[in-house]
Every structure is written in structure tokens, then in C-alpha cells.
Design an enzyme around this catalytic site. Structure first.
Site, PDB file in Angstrom:
ATOM      1  N   GLY A 249       0.827  -1.211   0.000  1.00  0.00           N
ATOM      2  CA  GLY A 249       0.000   0.000   0.000  1.00  0.00           C
ATOM      3  C   GLY A 249       0.852   1.248   0.000  1.00  0.00           C
ATOM      4  O   GLY A 249       0.640   2.175   0.784  1.00  0.00           O
ATOM      5  N   ALA A 250       1.822   1.281  -0.927  1.00  0.00           N
ATOM      6  CA  ALA A 250       2.796   2.391  -0.906  1.00  0.00           C
ATOM      7  C   ALA A 250       2.544   3.425  -1.996  1.00  0.00           C
ATOM      8  O   ALA A 250       3.360   4.308  -2.203  1.00  0.00           O
ATOM      9  CB  ALA A 250       4.217   1.831  -1.027  1.00  0.00           C
ATOM     10  N   SER A 251       1.399   3.347  -2.672  1.00  0.00           N
ATOM     11  CA  SER A 251       1.126   4.346  -3.716  1.00  0.00           C
ATOM     12  C   SER A 251       0.628   5.647  -3.097  1.00  0.00           C
ATOM     13  O   SER A 251       0.632   6.682  -3.769  1.00  0.00           O
ATOM     14  CB  SER A 251       0.097   3.804  -4.717  1.00  0.00           C
ATOM     15  OG  SER A 251      -1.111   3.466  -4.062  1.00  0.00           O
TER      16      SER A 251
ATOM     17  N   ILE B 282      -3.748  10.500  11.120  1.00  0.00           N
ATOM     18  CA  ILE B 282      -2.675  10.973  10.248  1.00  0.00           C
ATOM     19  C   ILE B 282      -3.314  11.518   8.970  1.00  0.00           C
ATOM     20  O   ILE B 282      -4.227  10.882   8.412  1.00  0.00           O
ATOM     21  CB  ILE B 282      -1.714   9.799   9.895  1.00  0.00           C
ATOM     22  CG1 ILE B 282      -1.190   9.088  11.163  1.00  0.00           C
ATOM     23  CG2 ILE B 282      -0.554  10.292   9.024  1.00  0.00           C
ATOM     24  CD1 ILE B 282      -0.378   9.931  12.131  1.00  0.00           C
TER      25      ILE B 282
ATOM     26  N   TYR C 220     -13.014  -2.370  12.230  1.00  0.00           N
ATOM     27  CA  TYR C 220     -11.652  -1.870  12.014  1.00  0.00           C
ATOM     28  C   TYR C 220     -10.787  -2.105  13.257  1.00  0.00           C
ATOM     29  O   TYR C 220      -9.661  -2.587  13.167  1.00  0.00           O
ATOM     30  CB  TYR C 220     -11.713  -0.377  11.677  1.00  0.00           C
ATOM     31  CG  TYR C 220     -10.378   0.270  11.390  1.00  0.00           C
ATOM     32  CD1 TYR C 220      -9.688   0.013  10.203  1.00  0.00           C
ATOM     33  CD2 TYR C 220      -9.798   1.158  12.306  1.00  0.00           C
ATOM     34  CE1 TYR C 220      -8.470   0.623   9.940  1.00  0.00           C
ATOM     35  CE2 TYR C 220      -8.578   1.765  12.045  1.00  0.00           C
ATOM     36  CZ  TYR C 220      -7.919   1.497  10.863  1.00  0.00           C
ATOM     37  OH  TYR C 220      -6.708   2.092  10.599  1.00  0.00           O
TER      38      TYR C 220
ATOM     39  N   THR D 198      -9.739  -5.621  13.620  1.00  0.00           N
ATOM     40  CA  THR D 198      -8.645  -6.027  12.715  1.00  0.00           C
ATOM     41  C   THR D 198      -7.310  -5.525  13.253  1.00  0.00           C
ATOM     42  O   THR D 198      -6.304  -6.236  13.181  1.00  0.00           O
ATOM     43  CB  THR D 198      -8.842  -5.515  11.265  1.00  0.00           C
ATOM     44  OG1 THR D 198      -8.772  -4.083  11.215  1.00  0.00           O
ATOM     45  CG2 THR D 198     -10.154  -5.998  10.673  1.00  0.00           C
TER      46      THR D 198
ATOM     47  N   SER E 117      -3.135   0.557  14.519  1.00  0.00           N
ATOM     48  CA  SER E 117      -3.848   1.832  14.669  1.00  0.00           C
ATOM     49  C   SER E 117      -4.124   2.064  16.144  1.00  0.00           C
ATOM     50  O   SER E 117      -4.264   1.104  16.918  1.00  0.00           O
ATOM     51  CB  SER E 117      -5.178   1.776  13.917  1.00  0.00           C
ATOM     52  OG  SER E 117      -6.008   2.846  14.331  1.00  0.00           O
TER      53      SER E 117
HETATM   54  P1  NAP Z   1      -4.559   5.330   2.236  1.00  0.00           P
HETATM   55  O1  NAP Z   1      -4.055   6.711   2.095  1.00  0.00           O
HETATM   56  O2  NAP Z   1      -6.006   5.034   1.993  1.00  0.00           O
HETATM   57  O3  NAP Z   1      -3.663   4.386   1.312  1.00  0.00           O
HETATM   58  C1  NAP Z   1      -3.938   3.019   1.264  1.00  0.00           C
HETATM   59  C2  NAP Z   1      -2.883   2.342   0.424  1.00  0.00           C
HETATM   60  O4  NAP Z   1      -3.162   0.936   0.425  1.00  0.00           O
HETATM   61  C3  NAP Z   1      -2.900   2.788  -1.013  1.00  0.00           C
HETATM   62  O5  NAP Z   1      -1.579   2.815  -1.504  1.00  0.00           O
HETATM   63  C4  NAP Z   1      -3.688   1.689  -1.707  1.00  0.00           C
HETATM   64  O6  NAP Z   1      -3.286   1.525  -3.067  1.00  0.00           O
HETATM   65  C5  NAP Z   1      -3.253   0.473  -0.918  1.00  0.00           C
HETATM   66  N1  NAP Z   1      -4.177  -0.642  -0.975  1.00  0.00           N
HETATM   67  C6  NAP Z   1      -5.507  -0.650  -0.713  1.00  0.00           C
HETATM   68  N2  NAP Z   1      -6.008  -1.886  -0.868  1.00  0.00           N
HETATM   69  C7  NAP Z   1      -4.953  -2.675  -1.230  1.00  0.00           C
HETATM   70  C8  NAP Z   1      -4.808  -4.050  -1.523  1.00  0.00           C
HETATM   71  N3  NAP Z   1      -5.872  -4.877  -1.478  1.00  0.00           N
HETATM   72  N4  NAP Z   1      -3.596  -4.526  -1.877  1.00  0.00           N
HETATM   73  C9  NAP Z   1      -2.500  -3.702  -1.936  1.00  0.00           C
HETATM   74  N5  NAP Z   1      -2.586  -2.386  -1.658  1.00  0.00           N
HETATM   75  C10 NAP Z   1      -3.794  -1.881  -1.312  1.00  0.00           C
HETATM   76  O7  NAP Z   1      -4.284   4.733   3.703  1.00  0.00           O
HETATM   77  P2  NAP Z   1      -3.401   5.320   4.901  1.00  0.00           P
HETATM   78  O8  NAP Z   1      -4.211   6.300   5.646  1.00  0.00           O
HETATM   79  O9  NAP Z   1      -2.047   5.695   4.401  1.00  0.00           O
HETATM   80  O10 NAP Z   1      -3.304   4.014   5.826  1.00  0.00           O
HETATM   81  C11 NAP Z   1      -2.241   3.087   5.705  1.00  0.00           C
HETATM   82  C12 NAP Z   1      -2.277   2.146   6.899  1.00  0.00           C
HETATM   83  O11 NAP Z   1      -2.180   2.895   8.099  1.00  0.00           O
HETATM   84  C13 NAP Z   1      -3.549   1.314   7.014  1.00  0.00           C
HETATM   85  O12 NAP Z   1      -3.239   0.015   7.454  1.00  0.00           O
HETATM   86  C14 NAP Z   1      -4.355   2.056   8.061  1.00  0.00           C
HETATM   87  O13 NAP Z   1      -5.248   1.208   8.738  1.00  0.00           O
HETATM   88  C15 NAP Z   1      -3.254   2.560   8.960  1.00  0.00           C
HETATM   89  N6  NAP Z   1      -3.639   3.739   9.738  1.00  0.00           N
HETATM   90  C16 NAP Z   1      -3.933   4.917   9.153  1.00  0.00           C
HETATM   91  C17 NAP Z   1      -4.294   6.003   9.940  1.00  0.00           C
HETATM   92  C18 NAP Z   1      -4.612   7.356   9.382  1.00  0.00           C
HETATM   93  O14 NAP Z   1      -5.019   8.224  10.163  1.00  0.00           O
HETATM   94  N7  NAP Z   1      -4.451   7.602   8.108  1.00  0.00           N
HETATM   95  C19 NAP Z   1      -4.346   5.859  11.336  1.00  0.00           C
HETATM   96  C20 NAP Z   1      -4.040   4.628  11.896  1.00  0.00           C
HETATM   97  C21 NAP Z   1      -3.678   3.587  11.090  1.00  0.00           C
HETATM   98  P3  NAP Z   1      -4.335   1.537  -4.304  1.00  0.00           P
HETATM   99  O15 NAP Z   1      -4.993   2.889  -4.306  1.00  0.00           O
HETATM  100  O16 NAP Z   1      -3.496   1.271  -5.470  1.00  0.00           O
HETATM  101  O17 NAP Z   1      -5.301   0.441  -4.011  1.00  0.00           O
END
Ligand code: NAP
Length: 243
Positions: free
Chosen positions: A8-10, A184, A151, A154, A138
């Protein structure tokens, strides 16, 4: 040169981790599932700064695609030193409204996906008796937020998995830790209704949301020798939210 796979690094946190680990001198595999252009842009940014990276499209909730990704990466680079299990989704819904489709999607990616990737990574790292796995948890795993029963379940599973994997893999030189961010600023948080964001902000002692570089900084440290004796830990990074 160490080789890292960041799932999920895009976008968001994964993107920042990929860029930071490349700055640390690692070759980085930018995994993603749909966003080709965004993933390529991350690779280009890393290469422009003199680093090495490749984009790899794979849905990490599919065990066959995960296995193939690890096979290709091992063949291309000969080793895997770091896995950042980061790809995750949120499908917030109150208990009585949650449908089975969203329940399954969250479990398939946030739990099974992490397991598939860790299993593949451990198989490769085990042979070389070294490696680091970071699981993105999280703050929802340690505090209750209404609407997040699935959530948070998980992410609670991620914490438990982290401890068990750490215990199993420690004798083989593989460390496993988790990072539990609070709010974040990524698409995940940006998509929340304004009134929800304001409500959450009121509860953060540091009075701001975190940024992706702050999470990447901790991931980088956990991968480094500064943390060579640390395993099985869940590090909360939330501006004081859970206090
Ligand atoms: P995000 O901005 O929504 O990005 C999600 C990333 O995951 C995208 O690169 C997406 O790529 C990829 N992805 C989604 N489904 C996928 C799949 N089936 N296989 C491979 N890649 C997939 O999310 P984020 O906020 O950065 O969150 C990243 C992680 O941090 C998550 O595990 C989330 O639960 C955790 N987290 C986030 C927050 C927050 O506040 N943002 C807080 C606590 C924890 P595509 O678009 O190409 O699918």
C-alpha cells in the site's frame, strides 16, 4: 543494499515509508492494488533522488498474488530484508448498520493480507537469519471509537499477531514490531466528515493530526540497528490521543 517491500505504498503512510526507507539506502518495492500512476510517481521520486525502486501491482488480500510478488521480488533482488505490512482499509459503520461485505473486506485485507505477506517474508528472511517486519496497526486497537468495531478488531488482531510472530521468529534473527498511529493526514482521514474531524481534534492533546513523515520516521527507526533489541512491541504514535 537492503531490500524492503512496503504494501500500500502508492499513497499516504505507505508512500512516506517507501520514500523514507529509500532515503535510508534501501531498494524499495512499492506495492499497490489499483493506483498505477501514483505508484509510478513514488518510484520516479525515489529514482530522481538517486535511489532504487520498483512498483508492483498486487492485491495483498489474495494469497496467490502475494506469493507471486514475493517470488518475483526475491528473483529480481535476491533477498528481502524488510516488510512493511501497511495496506489497509477502513469501513466505519455502526454495529447495527455494518454489512457482511464490508466486514469481509476489512478482515481479508487488514488481517489475512498482513498474515499472507508476513508468512511469505518470514520464509525468505528465515534462510538468511535476518529481517524486520513492521505491521501498521492503529490507535483504534487500544481505544474505542464508535463506528469502528470491525476496524478496531482487525487492528487488535494485528497487535496480537505482531507479538506471536515476534516470539516465533526471534530465534531466527527476525524482529517484528507494530506502529499504531492516531489520526494521520491521508485520504483515509481527509474523507471523514468535517464535524467528525473537529470532534477528533478536540481529543488530541497535541491539538493537531499527525503527518505521514512522522509515521515513516518511526518505521525507519524500527528498521534500524537503534532498535536491534526490540521485538513484539506496539508503538503508539498519536499526539497523546489515547492517554
Ligand atoms: P490510504 O491513504 O487510503 O492508502 C492506502 C494504500 O493501500 C494505497 O496505496 C492503496 O493503493 C493500498 N491498498 C488498498 N487496498 C490494497 C490491496 N488490497 N492490496 C495492496 N494495496 C492496497 O491509507 P493510509 O491512511 O495511508 O493508511 C495506511 C495504513 O495505516 C492502514 O493500514 C491504516 O489502517 C493505517 N492507519 C492509518 C491512519 C490514518 O489516520 N491515516 C491511522 C491509523 C492507522 P491503491 O490505491 O493502489 O489500491
Amino acid at each position: 543494499m537492503k531490500v524492503a517491500i512496503v504494501t500500500g505504498a502508492s499513497k499516504g503512510i505507505g508512500r512516506a515509508c517507501a520514500i523514507k526507507l529509500a532515503q535510508d539506502g534501501m531498494t524499495v518495492v512499492v506495492n499497490y492494488s489499483r493506483s498505477d500512476a501514483e505508484a509510478e510517481a513514488v518510484v520516479e521520486q525515489i529514482r530522481a533522488a538517486g535511489g532504487e525502486a520498483m512498483a508492483y501491482r498486487a492485491d495483498v488480500s489474495d494469497p496467490a498474488q502475494v506469493k507471486e510478488m514475493f517470488r518475483v521480488v526475491s528473483k529480481t533482488y535476491g533477498q528481502i530484508d524488510v516488510l512493511v505490512n501497511n495496506a489497509g482499509i477502513v469501513r466505519d459503520e455502526y454495529l447495527m448498520m455494518m454489512n457482511n461485505d464490508n466486514l469481509d473486506k476489512c478482515l481479508d485485507l487488514n488481517v489475512k493480507g498482513y498474515f499472507y505477506c508476513a508468512q511469505q517474508a518470514a520464509t525468505k528472511m528465515f534462510r538468511r537469519r535476518q529481517g524486520v517486519i513492521i505491521n501498521m496497526s492503529s490507535v483504534s486497537s487500544v481505544m474505542a471509537l464508535a463506528g469502528q468495531s470491525v476496524y478496531s478488531a482487525t487492528k487488535g488482531a494485528v497487535n496480537s499477531m505482531t507479538q506471536t510472530m515476534a516470539k516465533e521468529l526471534a530465534p531466527y534473527g527476525i524482529r517484528v514490531n507494530a506502529v499504531a498511529p492516531g489520526f494521520i493526514m491521508t485520504e483515509m482521514v481527509e474523507q471523514l466528515p468535517e464535524e467528525k474531524k473537529e470532534e477528533y481534534l478536540k481529543n488530541i492533546p497535541m491539538q493537531r493530526f499527525g503527518n505521514t513523515e512522522e509515521v515513516a520516521g518511526l518505521v525507519s527507526m524500527l528498521c534500524s540497528d537503534a532498535c536491534s533489541y526490540m521485538t513484539g512491541q506496539v508503538l503508539v504514535l498519536d499526539g497523546g490521543l489515547a492517554l
